[in-house]
Design an enzyme around this catalytic site. Sequence first.
Site, short mmCIF file in Angstrom:
data_model
loop_
_atom_site.label_atom_id
_atom_site.label_comp_id
_atom_site.label_asym_id
_atom_site.label_seq_id
_atom_site.Cartn_x
_atom_site.Cartn_y
_atom_site.Cartn_z
N GLU A 1 22.18 57.94 11.14
CA GLU A 1 23.29 58.23 10.68
C GLU A 1 23.82 57.03 12.06
O GLU A 1 24.55 56.00 11.85
CB GLU A 1 24.64 58.58 10.77
CG GLU A 1 24.32 59.78 9.08
CD GLU A 1 24.09 58.83 8.07
OE1 GLU A 1 25.26 58.31 7.81
OE2 GLU A 1 22.95 59.23 7.08
N TRP B 1 32.07 49.39 1.41
CA TRP B 1 32.34 48.65 0.33
C TRP B 1 31.34 47.88 -0.23
O TRP B 1 30.82 47.84 -1.49
CB TRP B 1 33.74 48.36 0.69
CG TRP B 1 34.73 49.30 0.53
CD1 TRP B 1 35.04 49.76 1.90
CD2 TRP B 1 35.23 49.68 -0.76
NE1 TRP B 1 36.42 49.90 1.12
CE2 TRP B 1 35.86 50.45 0.19
CE3 TRP B 1 35.75 49.11 -1.77
CZ2 TRP B 1 37.17 50.99 -0.70
CZ3 TRP B 1 36.23 50.48 -2.15
CH2 TRP B 1 36.82 51.03 -2.31
N TRP C 1 36.66 39.98 -11.88
CA TRP C 1 37.67 41.90 -11.35
C TRP C 1 38.69 41.99 -12.34
O TRP C 1 38.40 40.54 -12.74
CB TRP C 1 37.33 41.37 -9.86
CG TRP C 1 36.28 41.42 -9.34
CD1 TRP C 1 36.33 40.57 -8.31
CD2 TRP C 1 35.77 43.00 -8.78
NE1 TRP C 1 34.73 41.17 -7.43
CE2 TRP C 1 34.15 42.30 -8.00
CE3 TRP C 1 34.81 44.06 -9.49
CZ2 TRP C 1 32.99 42.83 -7.42
CZ3 TRP C 1 34.08 45.22 -8.71
CH2 TRP C 1 32.40 44.29 -7.91
N TRP D 1 36.11 45.54 -5.08
CA TRP D 1 35.59 46.25 -4.00
C TRP D 1 36.71 46.13 -2.62
O TRP D 1 37.15 46.61 -1.66
CB TRP D 1 34.73 45.97 -2.98
CG TRP D 1 34.24 44.45 -2.97
CD1 TRP D 1 33.81 43.87 -3.60
CD2 TRP D 1 34.21 43.76 -0.90
NE1 TRP D 1 33.51 42.73 -3.09
CE2 TRP D 1 33.35 42.35 -1.40
CE3 TRP D 1 34.10 44.67 -0.33
CZ2 TRP D 1 33.31 42.05 -0.99
CZ3 TRP D 1 34.10 43.38 1.21
CH2 TRP D 1 33.45 42.29 1.23
N ASN E 1 32.02 61.39 4.45
CA ASN E 1 31.88 60.26 3.51
C ASN E 1 31.06 60.05 2.44
O ASN E 1 31.88 58.96 1.63
CB ASN E 1 30.43 60.14 4.41
CG ASN E 1 29.63 58.64 4.21
OD1 ASN E 1 29.73 58.14 3.96
ND2 ASN E 1 28.23 59.54 3.70
N TRP F 1 22.96 54.01 11.34
CA TRP F 1 23.54 52.88 10.43
C TRP F 1 24.34 52.37 10.79
O TRP F 1 25.49 51.23 10.38
CB TRP F 1 24.33 53.69 9.73
CG TRP F 1 23.65 53.86 7.95
CD1 TRP F 1 22.31 55.30 7.83
CD2 TRP F 1 22.67 53.15 6.28
NE1 TRP F 1 21.21 55.17 6.70
CE2 TRP F 1 21.62 54.17 5.73
CE3 TRP F 1 23.29 51.65 6.52
CZ2 TRP F 1 21.28 52.49 5.03
CZ3 TRP F 1 23.29 51.32 5.39
CH2 TRP F 1 22.13 52.31 4.75
P1 FAD Z 1 28.60 61.87 10.48
O1 FAD Z 1 28.07 61.85 9.57
O2 FAD Z 1 29.11 62.94 11.45
O3 FAD Z 1 28.18 60.12 11.31
C1 FAD Z 1 27.80 60.53 12.77
C2 FAD Z 1 28.56 59.03 12.84
O4 FAD Z 1 27.45 58.07 12.12
C3 FAD Z 1 29.56 58.53 12.91
O5 FAD Z 1 31.08 58.80 13.31
C4 FAD Z 1 29.30 56.92 12.33
O6 FAD Z 1 29.71 55.85 13.38
C5 FAD Z 1 28.37 56.88 12.12
N1 FAD Z 1 27.85 56.26 10.54
C6 FAD Z 1 27.76 57.44 9.24
N2 FAD Z 1 27.33 57.37 8.12
C7 FAD Z 1 27.29 56.30 8.42
C8 FAD Z 1 27.39 55.00 7.54
N3 FAD Z 1 27.15 55.17 6.42
N4 FAD Z 1 27.32 53.71 7.60
C9 FAD Z 1 27.56 53.25 9.60
N5 FAD Z 1 27.56 54.20 10.30
C10 FAD Z 1 27.85 55.63 9.49
N6 FAD Z 1 32.71 54.93 9.01
C11 FAD Z 1 33.10 54.28 9.79
O7 FAD Z 1 33.37 53.96 11.08
N7 FAD Z 1 34.03 52.55 9.72
C12 FAD Z 1 35.15 53.04 8.14
O8 FAD Z 1 35.92 51.66 8.39
C13 FAD Z 1 34.48 53.02 7.85
N8 FAD Z 1 33.79 52.51 5.93
C14 FAD Z 1 33.54 53.05 5.04
C15 FAD Z 1 33.64 52.96 3.97
C16 FAD Z 1 33.53 52.80 2.76
C17 FAD Z 1 33.47 52.73 1.26
C18 FAD Z 1 31.82 54.22 2.97
C19 FAD Z 1 31.07 54.09 1.52
C20 FAD Z 1 31.53 54.67 4.46
C21 FAD Z 1 32.36 54.45 5.08
N9 FAD Z 1 32.42 54.59 6.58
C22 FAD Z 1 33.34 54.19 8.00
C23 FAD Z 1 31.22 55.48 7.07
C24 FAD Z 1 30.97 56.65 6.60
O9 FAD Z 1 31.56 57.30 5.55
C25 FAD Z 1 31.75 57.44 8.13
O10 FAD Z 1 31.12 56.61 9.37
C26 FAD Z 1 31.78 59.05 8.43
O11 FAD Z 1 31.87 59.72 7.43
C27 FAD Z 1 32.78 59.09 9.76
O12 FAD Z 1 32.47 60.50 9.71
P2 FAD Z 1 31.80 60.74 10.92
O13 FAD Z 1 32.05 60.67 12.30
O14 FAD Z 1 32.25 62.51 10.68
O15 FAD Z 1 30.61 60.74 10.51
#
Ligand code: FAD
Length: 442
Positions: free
Chosen positions: A263, A370, A294, A347, A329, A266
């Site tokens: 993650e 998105w 759209w 989107w 997420n 990612w």
């Molecule tokens: P954890 O599951 O604990 O993950 C640890 C870290 O990994 C996160 O803090 C983040 O930095 C990174 N990470 C995790 N999942 C992703 C992912 N899919 N893509 C990129 N990095 C990831 N994340 C944001 O930080 N900012 C946003 O604006 C954002 N917008 C999103 C919009 C959509 C439509 C979707 C589907 C996802 C988005 N995410 C975004 C990714 C993800 O949802 C969040 O990073 C995550 O929910 C943050 O919670 P956490 O820190 O507990 O994640």
Amino acid sequence: MADNPALSAAATRGGPVLPVFIWSPEDEGAWPPGAASRWWLHHSLASLDADLRGRGSRLLFLRGPALAVLEALVEETKADAVFWNRRYEPAAETTSAAVKTKLSDAGVLAKSFNGALLREPAEIATALGKPFQVFTPFSRAHEALPPPPVPTAPPKKFPAPARWPASGLLTDLGLLSKIRWDDGFAKVWTPGEAGAAKAMTTFVKRGLDDYDHGRDLPGRPGTSRLSPHLHFGEISPRQVHHALIKAPRHPAAASSLKRFRFEILWREFSLHLLHHFPRTPDHPLRPAFEKFPWKAPGAALAQWKKGATGYPVVDAGLRELWRTGWMHNRVRMIVASFLVKDLGIDWREGAAWFWDTLVDADLANNTLGWQWSAGCGADAAPFFRIFNPVLQGEKFDAAGAYVRAWVPELAAMPDKWIHRPWQAPPEVLEKAGVTLGATYPG
Ligand code: FAD
């Protein structure tokens, strides 16, 4: 303060150090920080200023544009070096380049550092020297590199100047909203370095071992909630990487650790994409989607934003977002799929709403999320794959804990019907106090 290469370089250089924050939304192009981000920024800056004061220094609060302010500050203080950590948003890269050129031309040592990534975009490329567009080969290339450097400790001392230049107050920047819609945020978040360290420790103790499974269940705290802390640089990915190496773990938790490291990758992947494809916040990476027909947003978009679509897990997610500035997420993917594929709305409407309401709003991650959901980005879900909000709810929130927490109108619905109340027998609805279209969605 910790693992902050620009600050460490300034502190070890020997002369007085002036830590400066420049509020400059005009330098951010089409994406100045949204309301929830500004809330976080205000409190994060307050925390940083307090930490600096604890070490005999302070933060200067100035108003942009960044280049003009820095030129004036250099002129006033006769500073001979300016250091900062790099950002990868297109507008920030433009500002950074202009600052570097202008200050260097004026004989000032202008130097930027990597404080935000394990590997910078230019360090990773395909065998043909091109940017990656698919996650798995990107992650393989990443993992093949030597481990990232060990994070640095916070500098112990910051020699103060004989006279501090004039500074506004943090409150003069006007970051906080006058309408206090964000009052709930402080109950769930602690912006700043100490809050970030605590979130990391709590996650290692309580979430990491079961992350592989727990990360998909929005009804319980199974993820790290590090996203705003990472976005605002309160903890670095290098610190996270090294904390994971040291973390005591159950041997059976290897898959969880791997998943969590992925993650973090990612996040690296999304910044790699944004750096190489700077038009993507406003344009689909796949040009075939540029002219997609759209639907006009209208009332459906307003109901989606309010969390009043009538689909419980979708509504729960959008209400969690409004109240706390964050959304799980799994639910981000569900609400995004619902907006784009069920309602047929662009989107970019959803991305703009998230941008304004998420405390972790991040141009790279938001764009990737998105475009992934819409099927028009890198390594995206195919356009024809639609998340069914009822089945997703039943699979990942089987007992309805998440829906009950955010949609209290449905709290008394039995598990069997909580994700599909319109199919519940009338006596079940009556017993639960639910009148569809009147009490829910309100
Ligand atoms: P954890 O599951 O604990 O993950 C640890 C870290 O990994 C996160 O803090 C983040 O930095 C990174 N990470 C995790 N999942 C992703 C992912 N899919 N893509 C990129 N990095 C990831 N994340 C944001 O930080 N900012 C946003 O604006 C954002 N917008 C999103 C919009 C959509 C439509 C979707 C589907 C996802 C988005 N995410 C975004 C990714 C993800 O949802 C969040 O990073 C995550 O929910 C943050 O919670 P956490 O820190 O507990 O994640």
